[in-house]
Design an enzyme around this catalytic site. Structure first.
Site, PDB file in Angstrom:
ATOM      1  N   PHE A 152       0.665  -1.192  -0.022  1.00  0.00           N
ATOM      2  CA  PHE A 152       0.070   0.054   0.022  1.00  0.00           C
ATOM      3  C   PHE A 152       0.757   1.329   0.009  1.00  0.00           C
ATOM      4  CE2 PHE A 152       0.768  -0.230   4.746  1.00  0.00           C
ATOM      5  CZ  PHE A 152       1.131   1.379   4.759  1.00  0.00           C
ATOM      6  N   LYS A 176      -0.919  -7.253  -9.248  1.00  0.00           N
ATOM      7  CA  LYS A 176      -1.765  -7.419  -8.320  1.00  0.00           C
ATOM      8  C   LYS A 176      -1.587  -6.274  -7.141  1.00  0.00           C
ATOM      9  CE  LYS A 176      -2.889  -8.577  -4.397  1.00  0.00           C
ATOM     10  NZ  LYS A 176      -3.521  -7.854  -3.441  1.00  0.00           N
ATOM     11  N   GLU A 179      -4.755  -4.099  -1.982  1.00  0.00           N
ATOM     12  CA  GLU A 179      -6.495  -3.902  -1.975  1.00  0.00           C
ATOM     13  C   GLU A 179      -6.649  -2.590  -1.254  1.00  0.00           C
ATOM     14  OE1 GLU A 179      -4.704  -6.043  -0.558  1.00  0.00           O
ATOM     15  OE2 GLU A 179      -5.658  -7.034   1.223  1.00  0.00           O
ATOM     16  N   SER A 229       5.027  -6.996   3.564  1.00  0.00           N
ATOM     17  CA  SER A 229       5.637  -7.305   4.841  1.00  0.00           C
ATOM     18  C   SER A 229       6.346  -8.505   4.875  1.00  0.00           C
ATOM     19  CB  SER A 229       4.499  -7.658   5.938  1.00  0.00           C
ATOM     20  OG  SER A 229       3.584  -8.452   5.403  1.00  0.00           O
ATOM     21  N   CYS A 284       9.974   1.543   3.721  1.00  0.00           N
ATOM     22  CA  CYS A 284      10.695   0.542   3.978  1.00  0.00           C
ATOM     23  C   CYS A 284      12.044   0.898   4.377  1.00  0.00           C
ATOM     24  CB  CYS A 284      10.544  -0.710   3.140  1.00  0.00           C
ATOM     25  SG  CYS A 284      11.234  -0.177   1.419  1.00  0.00           S
ATOM     26  N   GLU A 378       8.833  -3.671  13.419  1.00  0.00           N
ATOM     27  CA  GLU A 378       8.699  -2.715  12.559  1.00  0.00           C
ATOM     28  C   GLU A 378       7.487  -2.000  12.816  1.00  0.00           C
ATOM     29  OE1 GLU A 378       7.487  -3.916   8.375  1.00  0.00           O
ATOM     30  OE2 GLU A 378       8.391  -2.207   7.646  1.00  0.00           O
TER      31      GLU A 378
HETATM   32  P1  NAD Z   1       1.325  -6.592   3.138  1.00  0.00           P
HETATM   33  O1  NAD Z   1       2.454  -7.747   3.409  1.00  0.00           O
HETATM   34  O2  NAD Z   1       0.177  -6.564   4.170  1.00  0.00           O
HETATM   35  O3  NAD Z   1       0.431  -6.632   1.649  1.00  0.00           O
HETATM   36  C1  NAD Z   1       1.232  -6.883   0.436  1.00  0.00           C
HETATM   37  C2  NAD Z   1       0.596  -7.778  -0.469  1.00  0.00           C
HETATM   38  O4  NAD Z   1       0.429  -9.007  -0.089  1.00  0.00           O
HETATM   39  C3  NAD Z   1      -0.714  -7.066  -0.798  1.00  0.00           C
HETATM   40  O5  NAD Z   1      -0.888  -7.068  -2.214  1.00  0.00           O
HETATM   41  C4  NAD Z   1      -1.731  -7.934  -0.104  1.00  0.00           C
HETATM   42  O6  NAD Z   1      -3.155  -8.102  -0.658  1.00  0.00           O
HETATM   43  C5  NAD Z   1      -1.096  -9.183   0.133  1.00  0.00           C
HETATM   44  N1  NAD Z   1      -1.331 -10.018   1.257  1.00  0.00           N
HETATM   45  C6  NAD Z   1      -1.545  -9.617   2.342  1.00  0.00           C
HETATM   46  N2  NAD Z   1      -1.952 -10.450   3.206  1.00  0.00           N
HETATM   47  C7  NAD Z   1      -1.628 -11.643   2.595  1.00  0.00           C
HETATM   48  C8  NAD Z   1      -1.553 -12.871   3.181  1.00  0.00           C
HETATM   49  N3  NAD Z   1      -1.592 -13.495   4.291  1.00  0.00           N
HETATM   50  N4  NAD Z   1      -1.306 -13.917   1.923  1.00  0.00           N
HETATM   51  C9  NAD Z   1      -1.048 -13.493   0.866  1.00  0.00           C
HETATM   52  N5  NAD Z   1      -0.987 -12.349   0.535  1.00  0.00           N
HETATM   53  C10 NAD Z   1      -1.256 -11.125   1.246  1.00  0.00           C
HETATM   54  O7  NAD Z   1       2.171  -5.316   3.163  1.00  0.00           O
HETATM   55  P2  NAD Z   1       1.632  -3.960   3.059  1.00  0.00           P
HETATM   56  O8  NAD Z   1       0.986  -3.302   4.595  1.00  0.00           O
HETATM   57  O9  NAD Z   1       0.781  -3.550   1.921  1.00  0.00           O
HETATM   58  O10 NAD Z   1       2.820  -2.879   3.051  1.00  0.00           O
HETATM   59  C11 NAD Z   1       3.785  -2.655   4.048  1.00  0.00           C
HETATM   60  C12 NAD Z   1       4.823  -3.394   4.284  1.00  0.00           C
HETATM   61  O11 NAD Z   1       5.675  -3.416   3.050  1.00  0.00           O
HETATM   62  C13 NAD Z   1       5.736  -3.002   5.607  1.00  0.00           C
HETATM   63  O12 NAD Z   1       6.199  -4.103   6.090  1.00  0.00           O
HETATM   64  C14 NAD Z   1       6.990  -2.456   4.595  1.00  0.00           C
HETATM   65  O13 NAD Z   1       8.110  -2.448   5.204  1.00  0.00           O
HETATM   66  C15 NAD Z   1       6.889  -3.285   3.319  1.00  0.00           C
HETATM   67  N6  NAD Z   1       7.724  -2.707   2.175  1.00  0.00           N
HETATM   68  C16 NAD Z   1       8.899  -3.145   1.870  1.00  0.00           C
HETATM   69  C17 NAD Z   1       9.599  -2.630   0.874  1.00  0.00           C
HETATM   70  C18 NAD Z   1      10.857  -3.128   0.411  1.00  0.00           C
HETATM   71  O14 NAD Z   1      11.348  -2.711  -0.573  1.00  0.00           O
HETATM   72  N7  NAD Z   1      11.789  -4.063   1.372  1.00  0.00           N
HETATM   73  C19 NAD Z   1       9.072  -1.760  -0.092  1.00  0.00           C
HETATM   74  C20 NAD Z   1       7.494  -1.259   0.405  1.00  0.00           C
HETATM   75  C21 NAD Z   1       7.149  -1.853   1.528  1.00  0.00           C
END
Ligand code: NAD
Length: 487
Positions: A152, A176, A179, A229, A284, A378
């Site tokens: 997001f 994808k 959401e 994450s 991040c 985090e």
């Molecule tokens: P998230 O892991 O909740 O969601 C990421 C994606 O995974 C979304 O498209 C979501 O629909 C999907 N998803 C969520 N739960 C799932 C599950 N149980 N099984 C399968 N798919 C699932 O992450 P977020 O809250 O959208 O983003 C924030 C996180 O992203 C933070 O931890 C941040 O550090 C990380 N991030 C990392 C980087 C990097 O370069 N390392 C860059 C941007 C964000």
């Protein structure tokens, strides 16, 4: 007023917006708490259609030369620049960051696109006469259908980390989006179509866990990129690779800034405050733990002054959801109860005119100890935990002990100390007197430890290895080359 295609989000398959019969979810703007759109939670049959479209588009798209393919990205870059204002407003509406931050995100998208345009210069084939009259040539072939799953926090930039490079290198794509922020992705594919990308080369399936699992299992998808994450990165990496796909999965972060007493006070204070609070701490690469070495009181005082200049609703945006606000405030309260001292307190922030928005003010907490949750986990909010240490090795041990390893930075005027620390930090992206040490193109983006699973980085030069496979062709035309062991 949203564009027609944004008022109700649809999937995008073979160049058309298509409905999905599955359940739907509201899209809420974190700025105001208002519902701004709704999106479908797609299922396996929606994915099947998108993968079939991507497979159909693959032969003709991959058969173009790379110089032909990047023509689309020259035009796409011009369209991004033309629509900069509108794209930035959309990022702000769905994500909640400030308009300045949203504009910076769109500008970064343009830079990513410029890198894609430069790929023909970067991946020229190699040819060597390996034996008299015999040539060996390596060329970069695309992998096939690539799925890109995004988070997001950068609704516009993170899709552009992967989609243009994957396409320019000859792959076709299933995107994808998160959401929580599905709108920017819609405008990206509309502009790609306007730039001349053939139908089916890029497709969008919206949804949550269910569609991500279907992506990891789908036999028609060859490679998966994931950004999100660590918890989900692990699930996606294990599931995609157990289905024999290549995968790079970027996870969360806990970034340490090691601050020495000789650091340039104003430069350190302003950089650290900006790193901790930019995009409401939802980066991040954000500074999350400041590890002070020795007497750093003068820097902490300047940092607090800088932090107080950050005003929610003005130069600080909202966090993404009500739950995120509660989680962040919970970390602050737990640290305070465990004995840490809250120097600048962003809890219970309300912005006039946006009373239902999800705001947390800038927060600086001193005397955090390494065992506290706020020191290890985090937080993903505009919160800086200060941990005090007596020497550089103690500070490095705290950084090294983290499960994560995205970014680390050192603030000092001493070059030898900076070298000592950058060489020993256990992080993929390291800075000296830089709050957010993002490597800009052509350098590649990717962390270490539990901040990234997989071999290649996700952007820049390294991503070429992920999005292509090497073909080695050995050729002999002349009989004079004679017969030898390789004939
Ligand atoms: P998230 O892991 O909740 O969601 C990421 C994606 O995974 C979304 O498209 C979501 O629909 C999907 N998803 C969520 N739960 C799932 C599950 N149980 N099984 C399968 N798919 C699932 O992450 P977020 O809250 O959208 O983003 C924030 C996180 O992203 C933070 O931890 C941040 O550090 C990380 N991030 C990392 C980087 C990097 O370069 N390392 C860059 C941007 C964000």
């Amino acid at each position: 007023m949203l564009l027609d295609t944004l008022s109700e989000v649809k999937n995008y398959v073979n160049g058309q917006f298509v409905g999905s019969g599955q359940r739907s979810m509201d899209v809420i703007s974190p700025l105001t708490g208002e519902t701004i759109s709704k999106l479908p939670m797609s299922g396996r049959s929606d994915l099947d259609e998108a993968v079939a479209a991507a497979q159909r588009a693959f032969p003709s798209w991959s058969a173009l030369t790379i110089k032909e393919r990047v023509q689309v990205f020259f035009k796409f870059r011009a369209l991004l620049a033309k629509h900069e204002e509108e794209l930035a407003k959309l990022v702000q509406l769905e994500n909640g960051k400030t308009i300045g931050e949203a504009k910076a995100e769109v500008a970064k998208g343009i830079e990513l696109c410029e890198f894609s345009c430069s790929l023909p210069q970067l991946i020229q084939d190699e040819i060597l006469e390996v034996s008299r009259g015999v040539e060996c040539r390596t060329s970069h072939a695309p992998v096939g259908v690539v799925a890109c799953i995004t988070p997001f926090n950068f609704p516009h930039m993170v899709p552009l980390w992967t989609v243009p490079n994957a396409l320019a290198l000859g792959n076709t794509v299933i995107l994808k989006p998160s959401e929580l922020v599905p709108l920017s992705a819609i405008r990206i594919v509309e502009l790609l179509k306007e730039a001349g990308l053939p139908d089916g080369a890029v497709n969008i399936v919206n949804g949550d866990k269910e569609i991500v699992e279907a992506i990891c299992d789908h036999p028609g998808i060859e490679a998966v990129t994931f950004v999100g994450s660590t918890k989900v990165a692990k699930i996606v990496y294990k599931r995609a690779t157990s289905n024999l796909k290549r995968c790079v999965a970027l996870g969360g972060a806990k970034n340490h800034l090691i601050v020495l007493p000789d650091a340039h006070v104003q430069m350190a204070a302003s950089n650290i405050a900006a790193s901790m609070s930019g995009c409401a701490g939802q980066r991040c690469m954000a500074a999350s733990a400041m590890v002070g070495v020795g007497d750093i009181d003068h820097i902490v005082a300047a940092l607090c002054d800088e932090s107080r200049k950050i005003v929610p609703g003005e130069n600080l945006g909202s966090v993404i959801t009500k739950e995120a606000k509660e989680r962040i405030e919970g970390y602050i309260t737990a640290a305070e109860q465990a004995g840490a001292k809250v120097l600048v307190d962003g809890r219970n922030t309300v912005v006039k005119g946006c009373e239902n928005g999800y705001y947390v003010g800038p927060t600086v907490i001193d005397y955090v100890t390494p065992d506290m949750a706020i020191a290890k986990e985090e937080v993903f909010g505009p919160v800086l935990a200060i941990i005090r240490t007596n020497d550089v090795d103690e500070a490095l041990k705290i950084e090294n002990d983290s499960n994560y390893g995205n970014a680390a930075s050192v603030f000092t005027q001493n070059g030898g100390m900076a070298k000592y620390i950058t060489e020993r930090a256990s992080a993929g992206m390291v800075g000296v007197n830089i709050g957010v040490p993002v490597p800009r193109e052509p350098f590649s983006f990717g962390g270490w430890n539990e901040s990234k699973f997989g071999v290649a980085d996700i952007t820049g030069k390294s991503s070429v290895h992920f999005f292509t496979r090497l073909k080695k062709t050995t050729t002999k035309w002349n009989p004079e080359a004679k017969t030898n062991w390789m004939s």
